[in-house]
Scaffold this motif. Structure first.
Motif: not given
Ligand code: NAD
Ligand code: WQD
Length: 345
Positions: A324-337
């Motif tokens: 779940i941490v990977d999922m949250c990190r990667d979702s956020w990276k996409w949204q931020k970029m």
């Protein structure tokens, strides 16, 4: 294998493209871009270094599909194309039945005329309705769907199963092989941050809503109910990283190669997280605050839904790797970029 991806420009399709290409499959995409942007394919090309043959076409358009099937010899179709917004399907049922079921009927007809009778279909845990067992195994009976979108998945499963059954009954030498993949809750994004989920308007799903709160486009999350029979009262789901889900499709090709007939697999992690678990995991993974308020339950929601995912592991050697941490990190990276998705160019 030579593979047709319908809906390949979409969220799950674009991630699956990368995994297929990395396993040296040849892919062709058909998408009408009704819920996607061609930029996703450009980004996949950037990530993989491979040019993607793309047809902008509607799968209900028989002539357009004829052109595609006349130009390529497909071994298998991975069929993602469909409308997927639950609430929208309640207000526009005809459009959902026409697009999802009508589109599938045209697609499989053109496929069989061209001798390609192998299909992997994007089904959903929604076909279990209010599940009669937790964790949900593939033996769990299909239930009563609460919306037209769910029924389209339910019915397309039946249609594809009937095609296979009829072939077996008439001893067809080239019977349909059908893999029904029942996805749980896909979230996350490719680690590059270049592709991800790109919802139109205000998101209805939890993770894109959270990321839009985090990026400041929405002011707070509305948590739908804290009176379910779950540890913290909020709804529990089986969130799965979209890259794990994409790899499940690559593994499902093995079932096709082994002439599986009909095969049904859950694609989930086997773990349930509540809404507040996800909020807290997101805050910890990304060091951002997600303000929220508790609201009434959302009509049609079930309290708990998570998979037993052993069957896909035993038969296909597939299991989810990201947590779940990977999922949250990667979702956020996409949204931020990409604060405005693919439209931010
Ligand atoms: P998405 O909307 O991002 O992708 C679907 C793609 O299909 C889009 O690119 C859209 O333009 C295309 N499309 C729709 N109708 C079409 C038509 N008639 N002809 C050609 N292209 C068409 O959705 P996604 O999240 O990538 O979902 C892919 C599939 O998985 C869908 O069938 C969806 O119902 C199913 N599914 C999704 C989830 C989820 O939570 N995302 C869960 C379970 C199942
Ligand atoms: C998850 C949890 C909500 C938004 C839907 C479809 C399903 C499948 C995946 C395609 C629930 C809660 C959500 C929000 C919230 N799609 N929530 N506030 O409902 O499990 O599944 O998407 O097949 O068919 O029904 O996913 O992300 O909408 O909700 O509290 O703003 O988050 O109540 O408990 P769901 P979701």
């Amino acid at each position: 294998m030579n593979i047709l991806l319908t809906g390949g420009a979409g969220y799950i399709g674009s991630h699956t493209l990368i995994e297929l290409i990395s396993e040296h499959h040849s892919v062709v995409v058909v998408d009408n871009l009704s819920n996607s942007n061609k930029e996703s394919l450009t980004r996949v090309e950037q990530i993989t270094g491979v040019k993607i043959p793309f047809y902008e076409a509607d799968i209900r358009d028989r002539d357009a599909l004829e052109v595609v099937f006349s130009a390529h010899n497909f071994d298998c179709c991975i069929h993602f194309a469909g409308l997927k917004a639950v609430g929208d399907s309640v207000t526009h049922p005809w459009e959902y039945y026409d697009n999802n079921i009508g589109g599938t009927l045209v697609l499989v007809d053109v496929m069989r005329k061209h001798g390609c009778k192998n299909i992997i279909f994007s089904s959903s845990a929604t076909v279990y309705g209010e599940p009669s067992m937790i964790p949900i195994t593939e033996e769990c009976p299909k239930g009563h769907c609460t919306n037209p979108y769910g029924w389209t998945k339910w019915m397309i499963e039946e249609i594809l199963t009937d095609l296979h059954t009829a072939d077996v009954k008439k001893d067809d030498s080239n019977p349909w092989n059908v893999v029904l993949l029942r996805y749980f809750n896909p979230i996350g994004a490719h680690k590059s941050g270049l592709i991800g989920e790109n919802p139109n308007g205000i998101p209805t799903n939890l993770m894109p809503y959270i990321t839009q709160v985090a990026v400041g486009k929405l002011d707070k999350l509305h948590v739908y109910g804290n009176d379910y029979n779950t540890p913290d009262g909020t709804g529990v789901r089986d969130y799965i990283h979209v890259v794990d889900l994409a790899r499940g499709h690559v593994k499902a090709l093995q079932a096709i190669e082994n002439n599986c007939g009909i095969a049904v697999y859950n694609l989930g992690t086997g773990k349930g997280y509540s809404v507040l678990d996800v909020v807290h995991a997101f805050e910890e993974a990304n060091s951002v605050q997600i303000p929220y308020v508790i609201e009434q339950r959302r009509p049609g929601d079930v309290g708990i839904c998570y998979s037993a995912s052993d069957k896909a592991f035993i038969e296909l050697g597939w299991k989810a790797h990201y947590d779940i941490v990977d999922m949250c990190r990667d979702s956020w990276k996409w949204q931020k970029m990409n604060p405005n998705g693919y439209e931010s160019l």
